[in-house]
Design a protein around this motif. Sequence first.
Motif, PDB file in Angstrom:
ATOM      1  N   ALA A  44       0.849  -1.197   0.000  1.00  0.00           N
ATOM      2  CA  ALA A  44       0.000   0.000   0.000  1.00  0.00           C
ATOM      3  C   ALA A  44       0.888   1.252   0.000  1.00  0.00           C
ATOM      4  CB  ALA A  44      -0.924  -0.012   1.213  1.00  0.00           C
ATOM      5  N   PHE A  45       1.956   1.200   0.790  1.00  0.00           N
ATOM      6  CA  PHE A  45       2.894   2.325   0.850  1.00  0.00           C
ATOM      7  C   PHE A  45       3.552   2.545  -0.514  1.00  0.00           C
ATOM      8  CE2 PHE A  45       7.192   3.988   1.736  1.00  0.00           C
ATOM      9  CZ  PHE A  45       6.858   5.165   2.396  1.00  0.00           C
ATOM     10  N   TYR A  46       3.910   1.463  -1.163  1.00  0.00           N
ATOM     11  CA  TYR A  46       4.520   1.559  -2.498  1.00  0.00           C
ATOM     12  C   TYR A  46       3.568   2.286  -3.455  1.00  0.00           C
ATOM     13  CZ  TYR A  46       6.059   0.082  -7.149  1.00  0.00           C
ATOM     14  OH  TYR A  46       6.444   0.062  -8.469  1.00  0.00           O
ATOM     15  N   ASN A  47       2.298   1.967  -3.376  1.00  0.00           N
ATOM     16  CA  ASN A  47       1.333   2.576  -4.291  1.00  0.00           C
ATOM     17  C   ASN A  47       1.067   4.048  -3.978  1.00  0.00           C
ATOM     18  OD1 ASN A  47       0.882   0.363  -5.950  1.00  0.00           O
ATOM     19  ND2 ASN A  47      -0.514  -0.560  -4.444  1.00  0.00           N
ATOM     20  N   ASP A  48       1.101   4.403  -2.699  1.00  0.00           N
ATOM     21  CA  ASP A  48       0.673   5.758  -2.308  1.00  0.00           C
ATOM     22  C   ASP A  48       1.819   6.723  -2.060  1.00  0.00           C
ATOM     23  OD1 ASP A  48      -1.748   4.641  -2.338  1.00  0.00           O
ATOM     24  OD2 ASP A  48      -1.959   4.412  -0.164  1.00  0.00           O
ATOM     25  N   SER A  49       3.006   6.202  -1.792  1.00  0.00           N
ATOM     26  CA  SER A  49       4.062   7.056  -1.274  1.00  0.00           C
ATOM     27  C   SER A  49       4.633   7.988  -2.338  1.00  0.00           C
ATOM     28  CB  SER A  49       5.165   6.162  -0.717  1.00  0.00           C
ATOM     29  OG  SER A  49       6.410   6.721  -0.924  1.00  0.00           O
ATOM     30  N   GLU A  50       5.140   9.121  -1.892  1.00  0.00           N
ATOM     31  CA  GLU A  50       5.777  10.056  -2.822  1.00  0.00           C
ATOM     32  C   GLU A  50       7.222   9.642  -3.124  1.00  0.00           C
ATOM     33  OE1 GLU A  50       7.525  13.699  -0.330  1.00  0.00           O
ATOM     34  OE2 GLU A  50       5.398  13.307   0.068  1.00  0.00           O
ATOM     35  N   PHE A  51       7.735   8.672  -2.371  1.00  0.00           N
ATOM     36  CA  PHE A  51       9.119   8.253  -2.618  1.00  0.00           C
ATOM     37  C   PHE A  51       9.178   7.350  -3.846  1.00  0.00           C
ATOM     38  CE2 PHE A  51       9.071   8.823   2.076  1.00  0.00           C
ATOM     39  CZ  PHE A  51       9.925   9.907   2.108  1.00  0.00           C
ATOM     40  N   GLU A  52      10.234   7.541  -4.624  1.00  0.00           N
ATOM     41  CA  GLU A  52      10.387   6.674  -5.794  1.00  0.00           C
ATOM     42  C   GLU A  52      11.275   5.507  -5.450  1.00  0.00           C
ATOM     43  OE1 GLU A  52      11.275   8.368  -9.507  1.00  0.00           O
ATOM     44  OE2 GLU A  52       9.741   9.928  -9.257  1.00  0.00           O
ATOM     45  N   PHE A  53      10.709   4.316  -5.471  1.00  0.00           N
ATOM     46  CA  PHE A  53      11.496   3.132  -5.134  1.00  0.00           C
ATOM     47  C   PHE A  53      10.827   1.893  -5.682  1.00  0.00           C
ATOM     48  CE2 PHE A  53       8.292   3.251  -1.838  1.00  0.00           C
ATOM     49  CZ  PHE A  53       8.041   1.925  -1.528  1.00  0.00           C
ATOM     50  N   GLU A  54      11.573   0.823  -5.742  1.00  0.00           N
ATOM     51  CA  GLU A  54      11.039  -0.491  -6.078  1.00  0.00           C
ATOM     52  C   GLU A  54      11.449  -1.429  -4.946  1.00  0.00           C
ATOM     53  OE1 GLU A  54       9.030  -0.889  -8.537  1.00  0.00           O
ATOM     54  OE2 GLU A  54       9.390   1.039  -9.513  1.00  0.00           O
ATOM     55  N   ALA A  55      10.743  -2.540  -4.817  1.00  0.00           N
ATOM     56  CA  ALA A  55      11.043  -3.420  -3.679  1.00  0.00           C
ATOM     57  C   ALA A  55      10.827  -4.891  -4.001  1.00  0.00           C
ATOM     58  CB  ALA A  55      10.166  -3.029  -2.481  1.00  0.00           C
ATOM     59  N   ILE A  56      11.546  -5.716  -3.278  1.00  0.00           N
ATOM     60  CA  ILE A  56      11.336  -7.163  -3.284  1.00  0.00           C
ATOM     61  C   ILE A  56      11.047  -7.549  -1.838  1.00  0.00           C
ATOM     62  CG2 ILE A  56      12.351  -9.436  -3.793  1.00  0.00           C
ATOM     63  CD1 ILE A  56      14.415  -7.873  -5.568  1.00  0.00           C
ATOM     64  N   LEU A  57       9.940  -8.257  -1.633  1.00  0.00           N
ATOM     65  CA  LEU A  57       9.554  -8.647  -0.272  1.00  0.00           C
ATOM     66  C   LEU A  57       9.569 -10.163  -0.160  1.00  0.00           C
ATOM     67  CD1 LEU A  57       6.406  -6.307  -0.019  1.00  0.00           C
ATOM     68  CD2 LEU A  57       8.751  -5.749   0.670  1.00  0.00           C
ATOM     69  N   PHE A  58      10.345 -10.676   0.763  1.00  0.00           N
ATOM     70  CA  PHE A  58      10.388 -12.120   1.018  1.00  0.00           C
ATOM     71  C   PHE A  58       9.497 -12.402   2.227  1.00  0.00           C
ATOM     72  CE2 PHE A  58      14.344 -11.335  -1.208  1.00  0.00           C
ATOM     73  CZ  PHE A  58      14.478 -12.440  -2.047  1.00  0.00           C
ATOM     74  N   SER A  59       8.372 -13.060   1.988  1.00  0.00           N
ATOM     75  CA  SER A  59       7.480 -13.386   3.112  1.00  0.00           C
ATOM     76  C   SER A  59       8.011 -14.600   3.853  1.00  0.00           C
ATOM     77  CB  SER A  59       6.070 -13.680   2.609  1.00  0.00           C
ATOM     78  OG  SER A  59       5.552 -12.538   1.974  1.00  0.00           O
ATOM     79  N   SER A  60       7.676 -14.673   5.125  1.00  0.00           N
ATOM     80  CA  SER A  60       8.156 -15.799   5.949  1.00  0.00           C
ATOM     81  C   SER A  60       7.625 -17.137   5.461  1.00  0.00           C
ATOM     82  CB  SER A  60       7.742 -15.609   7.411  1.00  0.00           C
ATOM     83  OG  SER A  60       8.100 -14.334   7.829  1.00  0.00           O
ATOM     84  N   ASP A  61       6.551 -17.118   4.642  1.00  0.00           N
ATOM     85  CA  ASP A  61       6.012 -18.379   4.119  1.00  0.00           C
ATOM     86  C   ASP A  61       6.625 -18.764   2.773  1.00  0.00           C
ATOM     87  OD1 ASP A  61       4.928 -16.580   2.365  1.00  0.00           O
ATOM     88  OD2 ASP A  61       2.845 -16.948   2.894  1.00  0.00           O
ATOM     89  N   GLY A  62       7.671 -18.049   2.364  1.00  0.00           N
ATOM     90  CA  GLY A  62       8.380 -18.445   1.137  1.00  0.00           C
ATOM     91  C   GLY A  62       7.898 -17.770  -0.131  1.00  0.00           C
TER      92      GLY A  62
END
Length: 349
Positions: free
Chosen positions: A301-319
């Motif tokens: 949600a933060f990625y979609n709304d934030s004014e910061f320009e960034f990309e991310a990779i998220l590793f969930s604990s379930d793999g």
Amino acid sequence: MQERGCLLPFIVILLVTVILSSGCERFQKEQASSPSVDFFAMNTFVSFSSDQATGSDFREIQTLVADIEKIFSANLKESELYALNHSKSMSVSTECAHILERATKIAEQTDGCFNPCLGNITTLWDVTGNKYVPSDKEIAAAFAYTAFDGYTVSDSVVTKKNKETLLDLGAAIKGYTAERVMALCKEKGITSAMINIGGNVGVLGNAPKKTDGWQIGIRNPFYPDTLAGYVNCKDTVISVSGAYERYFEKDGIRYHHIFDGATGMPAESGLAGTVVIAKDGLVADALSTALFVMGKEKALAFYNDSEFEFEAILFSSDGNVTVTDGLQEKFMLFQGAKFADNQPLVLET
Ligand code: ADP
Ligand code: MG
């Protein structure tokens, strides 16, 4: 999104790939050929390489890292941050004031998930030192000083609401430094360089003998000696945060070094590791920590709304591995990368 078979040895040996590492444990650099300088600073291993840099460039880069550390280290007795941590109010350098203002902004925007005022909590836990689980009472006492808006900056004078509040910029300054080093390289006419400051990698131009930027190996948070995949990038900073970086175990429980400012405890957000890629190194580093604290849903949600320009990779604990829109074509997950015995990491689409 692309998947590739596990080309690990090929990637490591033939392509110019950097294994993102952090903490002082295993620092691995797999640069094929470029001249490099390795040193210890900011409480971690630093490695800079460029086939265009001269001996004096290497020295200047080391000096720049040391100069930034002398402002922002919470441990060096001669640093500005150290002095600030022992004062209620003091005049600081323009650079220090500017970074503290920016830290406040990131803290506000992330709702305190990045919190520059967590020093009383991080010092109490001292994850790599004490290996001691503080009592609820001790945590509550430290917690009282950790509101993320614990200071104001005006005309380069920083005033803390509580003299006891300890600032800790450990989650942001390595990425900032990586960006500064790349800027220095540019000033010097260097067009290809890479720096790794404990898992915060700055890349400039193209890797040697390549024409399409750099391939940065992304460590698998579940098997930190291996790579989960790699990401293609250019002129940017890549920062990682993970529960596997600095931690201790007591009675079968892992206590790691990224804290939830809302509880004073190691963050338990359902993420095992985060990667943030941004041109702005302070943002990359601070957000890698903040997204880890937020957890997947809030982070997206933060990625979609934030004014910061960034990309991310998220590793969930379930793999599960979640990649933001701008990385769909740039991140490759190795097919053989595992989450647990015989269980592969799964890219969410
Ligand atoms: P590393 O410094 O190991 O590369 P991070 O960038 O995620 O990893 O920063 C973690 C460090 O930042 C911790 O060691 C601690 O000093 C500090 N820290 C921990 N939790 C937070 C938080 N929620 N916000 C800001 N700083 C934090
Ligand atoms: Mg960080």
